[in-house]
Design an enzyme around this catalytic site. Structure first.
Site, PDB file in Angstrom:
ATOM      1  CE  LYS A  14      22.245 -11.077  24.510  1.00  0.00           C
ATOM      2  NZ  LYS A  14      22.553 -12.123  23.547  1.00  0.00           N
ATOM      3  CG  ASP A 127      20.250  -9.241  17.843  1.00  0.00           C
ATOM      4  OD1 ASP A 127      20.761  -9.619  17.434  1.00  0.00           O
ATOM      5  OD2 ASP A 127      19.691 -10.380  18.859  1.00  0.00           O
TER       6      ASP A 127
HETATM    7  P1  ADP Z   1      23.737 -15.255  24.101  1.00  0.00           P
HETATM    8  O1  ADP Z   1      23.598 -15.207  25.668  1.00  0.00           O
HETATM    9  O2  ADP Z   1      24.431 -14.282  23.687  1.00  0.00           O
HETATM   10  O3  ADP Z   1      22.561 -15.710  23.701  1.00  0.00           O
HETATM   11  P2  ADP Z   1      25.149 -17.700  24.838  1.00  0.00           P
HETATM   12  O4  ADP Z   1      25.940 -16.979  26.439  1.00  0.00           O
HETATM   13  O5  ADP Z   1      23.927 -18.339  25.435  1.00  0.00           O
HETATM   14  O6  ADP Z   1      24.852 -16.530  24.064  1.00  0.00           O
HETATM   15  O7  ADP Z   1      26.432 -18.454  24.041  1.00  0.00           O
HETATM   16  C1  ADP Z   1      25.272 -19.210  23.244  1.00  0.00           C
HETATM   17  C2  ADP Z   1      26.371 -20.516  23.027  1.00  0.00           C
HETATM   18  O8  ADP Z   1      28.125 -19.949  23.125  1.00  0.00           O
HETATM   19  C3  ADP Z   1      26.760 -21.236  24.705  1.00  0.00           C
HETATM   20  O9  ADP Z   1      25.908 -22.401  24.345  1.00  0.00           O
HETATM   21  C4  ADP Z   1      28.046 -21.266  24.748  1.00  0.00           C
HETATM   22  O10 ADP Z   1      28.233 -22.300  25.315  1.00  0.00           O
HETATM   23  C5  ADP Z   1      28.847 -21.372  23.809  1.00  0.00           C
HETATM   24  N1  ADP Z   1      30.380 -19.955  24.501  1.00  0.00           N
HETATM   25  C6  ADP Z   1      30.048 -19.169  24.754  1.00  0.00           C
HETATM   26  N2  ADP Z   1      31.196 -18.439  24.487  1.00  0.00           N
HETATM   27  C7  ADP Z   1      31.654 -19.660  24.624  1.00  0.00           C
HETATM   28  C8  ADP Z   1      32.992 -19.787  24.365  1.00  0.00           C
HETATM   29  N3  ADP Z   1      34.129 -18.251  25.211  1.00  0.00           N
HETATM   30  N4  ADP Z   1      33.863 -20.854  24.589  1.00  0.00           N
HETATM   31  C9  ADP Z   1      33.580 -21.713  24.003  1.00  0.00           C
HETATM   32  N5  ADP Z   1      32.119 -21.571  24.107  1.00  0.00           N
HETATM   33  C10 ADP Z   1      31.499 -20.362  24.204  1.00  0.00           C
HETATM   34 MG    MG Z   2      21.653 -14.962  26.539  1.00  0.00          MG
END
Ligand code: ADP
Ligand code: MG
Length: 250
Positions: A14, A127
């Site tokens: 996200k 979630d």
């Molecule tokens: P959320 O905000 O949903 O908890 P994050 O945006 O922090 O998730 O993403 C979690 C991890 O996944 C990040 O550290 C990022 O490096 C990785 N990530 C997210 N999208 C991609 C993508 N399209 N390609 C590679 N890595 C990704």
């Molecule tokens: Mg996040």
């Protein structure tokens, strides 16, 4: 003012998607606000050079009635205004309460009236869509809701829950589920699994974001790909999605 909420399961991407979209909107010349609504409070990190910003909850505690807009709003890459709602100490208090408190504070400070942004992006943990986490889709905060999911069952399960919550509030509020953003994990048959899930949920895939190492390279520099790797193929994917999002409802 375009008001967009991005929901999804924890860890699904996200914040990565939202911060790259914010950077993309700013490249289109829009005045952007990103509000992190996840107790993790790291939504805007990659717009702020990898650094966390003080959260609204922390600042209310520290400053009380003297709290000013500058204490909770920070300017990041591309002039994006960054805000983190914040969360409670683990085990104490309700995580969603932080969002409600932050929203009330922004209203009290007349933040939106004063700053008049073109786009507001809410990055929301999906979630559990309890009172606090449902706040952005109630009461007119967000118009357009998108769910980030991969083909993994748990993230599709969360997507379904979010869709159900929006349908429930839909009659009263005006938030609408505009689609699913497929953030790929490269599992087998992923496109087909997600396409079928969308059919069941009653929505569609609005963008497919590949799993790409450029995200990590940029993240290690505390940046979005739009800032760190402007030549990356990922930039145009986020920019195209930003343009499509702007057209919705117009
Ligand atoms: P959320 O905000 O949903 O908890 P994050 O945006 O922090 O998730 O993403 C979690 C991890 O996944 C990040 O550290 C990022 O490096 C990785 N990530 C997210 N999208 C991609 C993508 N399209 N390609 C590679 N890595 C990704
Ligand atoms: Mg996040």
């Amino acid at each position: 003012m375009k008001k967009i909420a991005i929901y999804g399961k924890g860890g699904i991407g996200k914040s990565t998607t939202t911060s790259n979209l914010s950077a993309a909107f700013s490249k289109e010349g829009d005045k952007v606000v990103q509000i992190g609504c996840d107790p993790k409070s790291d939504s805007t990190k990659n717009l702020m050079g990898g650094k966390g910003i003080p959260t609204v909850l922390e600042q209310i505690k520290a400053k009380g009635d003297d709290l000013k807009v500058e204490d909770i709003v920070f300017t990041g890459f591309g002039g994006v205004l960054c805000i983190e709602a914040g969360g409670p100490t683990p085990g104490v208090g309700c995580a969603g309460r932080g969002i409600i408190t932050a929203f009330e504070k922004l209203e009290e400070l007349q933040f939106f009236e004063k700053y008049q942004p073109d786009v507001v992006l809410y990055d929301v943990l999906g979630d559990v869509v309890c009172g606090g986490f449902a706040m952005p889709i109630r009461g007119g905060y967000a118009q357009d809701v998108y769910v980030v999911s991969s083909g993994e069952m748990m993230s599709l399960f969360a997507a379904n829950n979010i869709a159900t919550a929006i349908k429930g509030f839909g009659k009263r509020g005006y938030a609408k589920l505009q689609g699913l953003i497929l953030n790929k994990k490269n599992i087998e048959n992923e496109d087909e699994i997600v396409r079928k899930a969308c059919e069941e949920i009653g929505t569609s895939i609005v963008a497919t974001i590949p799993r790409c190492g450029d995200i990590q390279i940029a993240e290690n520099q505390g940046c979005t790909v739009l800032e760190a790797l402007p030549e990356s193929e990922m930039c145009e994917i986020y920019r195209a999605l930003a343009r499509d999002m702007m057209k919705v409802g117009k």
